[in-house]
Design an enzyme around this catalytic site. Structure first.
Site, PDB file in Angstrom:
ATOM      1  N   ASP A 102       3.541  -7.007  -5.485  1.00  0.00           N
ATOM      2  CA  ASP A 102       3.579  -5.551  -5.581  1.00  0.00           C
ATOM      3  C   ASP A 102       2.846  -5.142  -6.867  1.00  0.00           C
ATOM      4  OD1 ASP A 102       4.732  -3.062  -4.503  1.00  0.00           O
ATOM      5  OD2 ASP A 102       6.057  -3.106  -6.218  1.00  0.00           O
ATOM      6  N   THR A 103       3.555  -4.884  -7.945  1.00  0.00           N
ATOM      7  CA  THR A 103       2.862  -4.566  -9.196  1.00  0.00           C
ATOM      8  C   THR A 103       2.157  -5.807  -9.757  1.00  0.00           C
ATOM      9  OG1 THR A 103       4.737  -5.132 -10.630  1.00  0.00           O
ATOM     10  CG2 THR A 103       4.629  -2.871  -9.791  1.00  0.00           C
ATOM     11  N   ASP A 159      13.801  -7.959   1.623  1.00  0.00           N
ATOM     12  CA  ASP A 159      15.049  -7.204   1.758  1.00  0.00           C
ATOM     13  C   ASP A 159      14.928  -5.804   1.201  1.00  0.00           C
ATOM     14  OD1 ASP A 159      14.943  -8.054  -1.049  1.00  0.00           O
ATOM     15  OD2 ASP A 159      16.977  -7.271  -1.166  1.00  0.00           O
ATOM     16  N   ARG A 165      16.705  -9.336   5.496  1.00  0.00           N
ATOM     17  CA  ARG A 165      15.856 -10.513   5.254  1.00  0.00           C
ATOM     18  C   ARG A 165      15.660 -11.363   6.494  1.00  0.00           C
ATOM     19  NH1 ARG A 165      15.302 -11.321  -0.330  1.00  0.00           N
ATOM     20  NH2 ARG A 165      17.140 -10.822  -1.547  1.00  0.00           N
TER      21      ARG A 165
HETATM   22  P1  IMP Z   1       6.183  -7.152  -8.518  1.00  0.00           P
HETATM   23  O1  IMP Z   1       6.551  -7.833  -9.791  1.00  0.00           O
HETATM   24  O2  IMP Z   1       6.138  -5.671  -8.676  1.00  0.00           O
HETATM   25  O3  IMP Z   1       4.897  -7.669  -7.919  1.00  0.00           O
HETATM   26  O4  IMP Z   1       7.375  -7.375  -7.533  1.00  0.00           O
HETATM   27  C1  IMP Z   1       7.338  -8.237  -6.481  1.00  0.00           C
HETATM   28  C2  IMP Z   1       8.722  -8.321  -5.883  1.00  0.00           C
HETATM   29  O5  IMP Z   1       9.198  -7.008  -5.563  1.00  0.00           O
HETATM   30  C3  IMP Z   1       8.704  -9.088  -4.597  1.00  0.00           C
HETATM   31  O6  IMP Z   1       8.972 -10.435  -4.792  1.00  0.00           O
HETATM   32  C4  IMP Z   1       9.809  -8.416  -3.826  1.00  0.00           C
HETATM   33  O7  IMP Z   1      11.038  -9.016  -4.162  1.00  0.00           O
HETATM   34  C5  IMP Z   1       9.839  -7.014  -4.333  1.00  0.00           C
HETATM   35  N1  IMP Z   1       9.138  -6.097  -3.415  1.00  0.00           N
HETATM   36  C6  IMP Z   1       8.000  -5.421  -3.645  1.00  0.00           C
HETATM   37  N2  IMP Z   1       7.629  -4.680  -2.592  1.00  0.00           N
HETATM   38  C7  IMP Z   1       8.570  -4.896  -1.655  1.00  0.00           C
HETATM   39  C8  IMP Z   1       8.750  -4.414  -0.311  1.00  0.00           C
HETATM   40  O8  IMP Z   1       7.966  -3.632   0.255  1.00  0.00           O
HETATM   41  N3  IMP Z   1       9.857  -4.873   0.351  1.00  0.00           N
HETATM   42  C9  IMP Z   1      10.744  -5.741  -0.210  1.00  0.00           C
HETATM   43  N4  IMP Z   1      10.601  -6.224  -1.455  1.00  0.00           N
HETATM   44  C10 IMP Z   1       9.527  -5.802  -2.172  1.00  0.00           C
END
Ligand code: IMP
Ligand code: MG
Length: 190
Positions: A102-103, A159, A165
């Site tokens: 995501d980020t 989830d 999940r």
């Molecule tokens: P990041 O550090 O922002 O890249 O976060 C990634 C984590 O956020 C993933 O491992 C997921 O646990 C959670 N996440 C991000 N987007 C989603 C989504 O659309 N559905 C479920 N979990 C998400």
């Protein structure tokens, strides 16, 4: 079907096909190399279980965590990384297997932590990617699907507030399901 799910984005069949293709790509990179698959808990467990069964080579399988603090929808700030103490990383080629990027903050921190332990290489395999949401730069060598925009998705390990999940497909979460009272704002594993 789960009533919280709006649109199905990737069916069970589509997922199965894509996982096989990803496994073939992964194998072409690691053939004969000492491979450690690092599964990111909890979301990565289903994808990783499918992926490793299509890898025609030996690999160690270990479990890691990247926790962020948020309301169940938005990971915020710095990630906390947990690596098992009894794993040898030195000299290993590590493939980090995650449900979604995501980020990019959790994965960036995780890759840095594993590299610091002396891994020979660290690559990322994420079933889903939301490039539009990226806040930090990271390399994702293997991606199942890039999602356009930033819908919140569930199923196949992903989830919302600990639920959905186990759905065998990936779908969007209905806005009504998101409006339900959010879980308490305490530290939560994502
Ligand atoms: P990041 O550090 O922002 O890249 O976060 C990634 C984590 O956020 C993933 O491992 C997921 O646990 C959670 N996440 C991000 N987007 C989603 C989504 O659309 N559905 C479920 N979990 C998400
Ligand atoms: Mg996760």
């Amino acid at each position: 079907m789960d009533e919280a799910v709006g649109q199905i984005l990737y069916s069970r069949e589509v997922i199965e096909e894509r996982v096989k293709e990803l496994a073939a790509q992964v194998m072409s990179v690691y053939r004969e190399k000492p491979l450690t698959v690092a599964v990111v808990l909890r979301g990565g467990f289903i994808f990783a279980a499918d992926l490793v069964r299509h890898l025609g080579q030996q690999c160690d399988i270990v479990f890691v965590r990247a926790s962020s603090y948020g309301d169940g929808r938005r990971p915020k700030g710095a990630a906390t990384i947990e690596l098992p103490a009894d794993v040898t990383w030195k000299g290993r080629h590590v493939l980090v297997v995650e449900d979604i990027i995501d980020t990019g903050r959790s994965m960036k921190a995780l890759v840095a932590a594993i590299a610091k332990k002396g891994a020979a290489s660290v690559r990322v395999c994420a079933f889903l990617d939301k490039p539009a949401r990226r806040e930090v730069e990271i390399d994702v060598e293997f991606t199942g699907f890039a999602i356009e925009g930033s819908p919140f998705v569930v199923g196949y390990g992903l989830d919302y507030a600990g639920r959905h999940r186990n759905l065998p497909f990936i779908g969007t979460l209905k806005p009504a399901a998101k409006r339900k009272p959010a879980p308490k704002k305490t530290a939560r594993k994502r």
